[in-house]
Design an enzyme around this catalytic site. Structure first.
Site, PDB file in Angstrom:
ATOM      1  CD  GLU A  90      -3.006  -0.859   0.041  1.00 55.68           C
ATOM      2  OE1 GLU A  90      -3.058   0.189  -0.774  1.00 55.68           O
ATOM      3  OE2 GLU A  90      -3.622  -1.948  -0.522  1.00 55.68           O
ATOM      4  CE1 TYR A 116      -6.739   2.946  -0.636  1.00 56.67           C
ATOM      5  CE2 TYR A 116      -4.149   3.089  -0.330  1.00 56.67           C
ATOM      6  CZ  TYR A 116      -5.248   2.617  -0.732  1.00 56.67           C
ATOM      7  OH  TYR A 116      -4.905   1.264  -1.552  1.00 56.67           O
ATOM      8  CG  ASP A 168      -8.235   4.158  -4.611  1.00 49.94           C
ATOM      9  OD1 ASP A 168      -9.477   4.151  -4.920  1.00 49.94           O
ATOM     10  OD2 ASP A 168      -7.381   3.484  -5.658  1.00 49.94           O
TER      11      ASP A 168
END
Length: 291
Positions: A35, A118, A136
């Site tokens: 991520e 996020y 996102d």
DNA sequence: TATCCGTGGCA
DNA sequence: TTGCCAAGGAT
């Protein structure tokens, strides 16, 4: 209903990409690393680096034991190298305070460096199967079109965007987490920024944007970020010299990458302030810890 | 909230 | 060729 969860989840099961951080055996640490790397960086460039990192640093404490210079070097050219520093810092906290286990709680994740709204929810959803609104740029675009019927998302509004997505999620954890991944994948593969593949879209029939005749985006113009000639470019050029060197280098090696001395020195100083570079006792420049 | 922070592929 | 775009976060 603009987005039928079951329909989209079925599509994701069939058409979703087989990415290594989506494998069932991938650790929460692997998900977190993916991520961070994927923030503003395309999948194709992340994947080889992620595989290297997982082989080399399979747990947070392994990364935390490295110098930040080695971590920055291994980050390579993924861009925004401060992410590498923050990931190293996060790994240090996870190793020291969380028993080397990536937290599953959103608020605990939010307290870690480099983890924002996020990423915290992405880790909670994708690593731990929790129900959390993962928003996102892809999801914002999908919601703007399928739900609100406009061509693209306007400026981000964290509270409103998360409320929009939250309303789409099934009540149970597992399907909610699956839908979060599916919404992102739809934005990445079908509902793309340019030339969306609406003919292949699983929610074509219920898409508000389709029903509205696919109007063009009418919101405020998005600010275009220049790159050529900016400090960002100069910092990248300076840091690239160190990534390509074995050890410390003289300032003359850095001076040749940019003609304008004022901007060059300002950028060099900012890299030192950020902790992306260090100066040795003898005045040479090095990646932090590598001298 | 607007701006800054890298890099490279693609139309 | 140039501009757009790519799984954001910090300030």
């Amino acid at each position: 209903m603009a987005v039928d969860a079951d329909v989209l989840i079925d599509w994701f099961d069939t058409h979703g990409r087989d990415l290594p951080w989506r494998e069932p055996e991938c650790s929460a640490w692997g998900v977190l690393v993916s991520e961070i790397m994927l923030q503003q960086t395309p999948v194709a460039r992340v994947q080889p680096i992620w595989l290297e990192w997982m082989a080399r640093w399979p747990v947070p404490s392994a990364l935390a034991a490295e110098t930040t210079g080695e971590v920055v070097r291994a980050w390579g050219k993924l861009g925004y190298p401060r992410r590498a520093l923050r990931l190293h810092a996060a790994a240090t906290v996870i190793a020291a305070e969380h028993g080397d286990v990536v937290p599953s709680d959103v608020d605990t994740l939010l307290a870690l460096p480099g983890i924002g709204a996020y990423t915290a929810r992405a880790v909670a959803a994708f690593a731990y199967g929790k129900r959390a609104p993962v928003v996102d740029t892809n999801v914002r675009r999908v919601v703007a079109r399928a739900v609100h019927g406009v061509g693209d998302a306007g400026p981000a509004s964290n509270t409103r965007d998360m409320a929009d997505v939250e309303a789409l999620l099934p009540a149970e954890d597992a399907p909610a987490a699956k839908l979060s991944a599916a919404l992102m994948e739809l934005g990445a593969l079908i509902c793309t920024a340019r030339a969306p593949r609406c003919a292949d879209c699983p929610v074509y029939d219920t898409c508000t944007w389709q029903h509205n005749g696919r109007p063009e985006y009418a919101g405020p113009a998005k600010p275009v970020q220049k790159f050529a000639g900016t400090d960002r470019q100069v910092r990248g050029l300076l840091l690239d010299v160190l990534r390509g060197s074995e050890g410390p280098v003289e300032k003359a090696r850095l001076d040749i990458v940019w003609h304008e001395a004022g901007q060059r020195d300002r950028c060099l100083d900012s890299l030192l302030v950020d902790g992306l570079l260090e100066q040795t006792d003898s005045g040479l420049f090095a990646l932090p810890g590598e001298h």
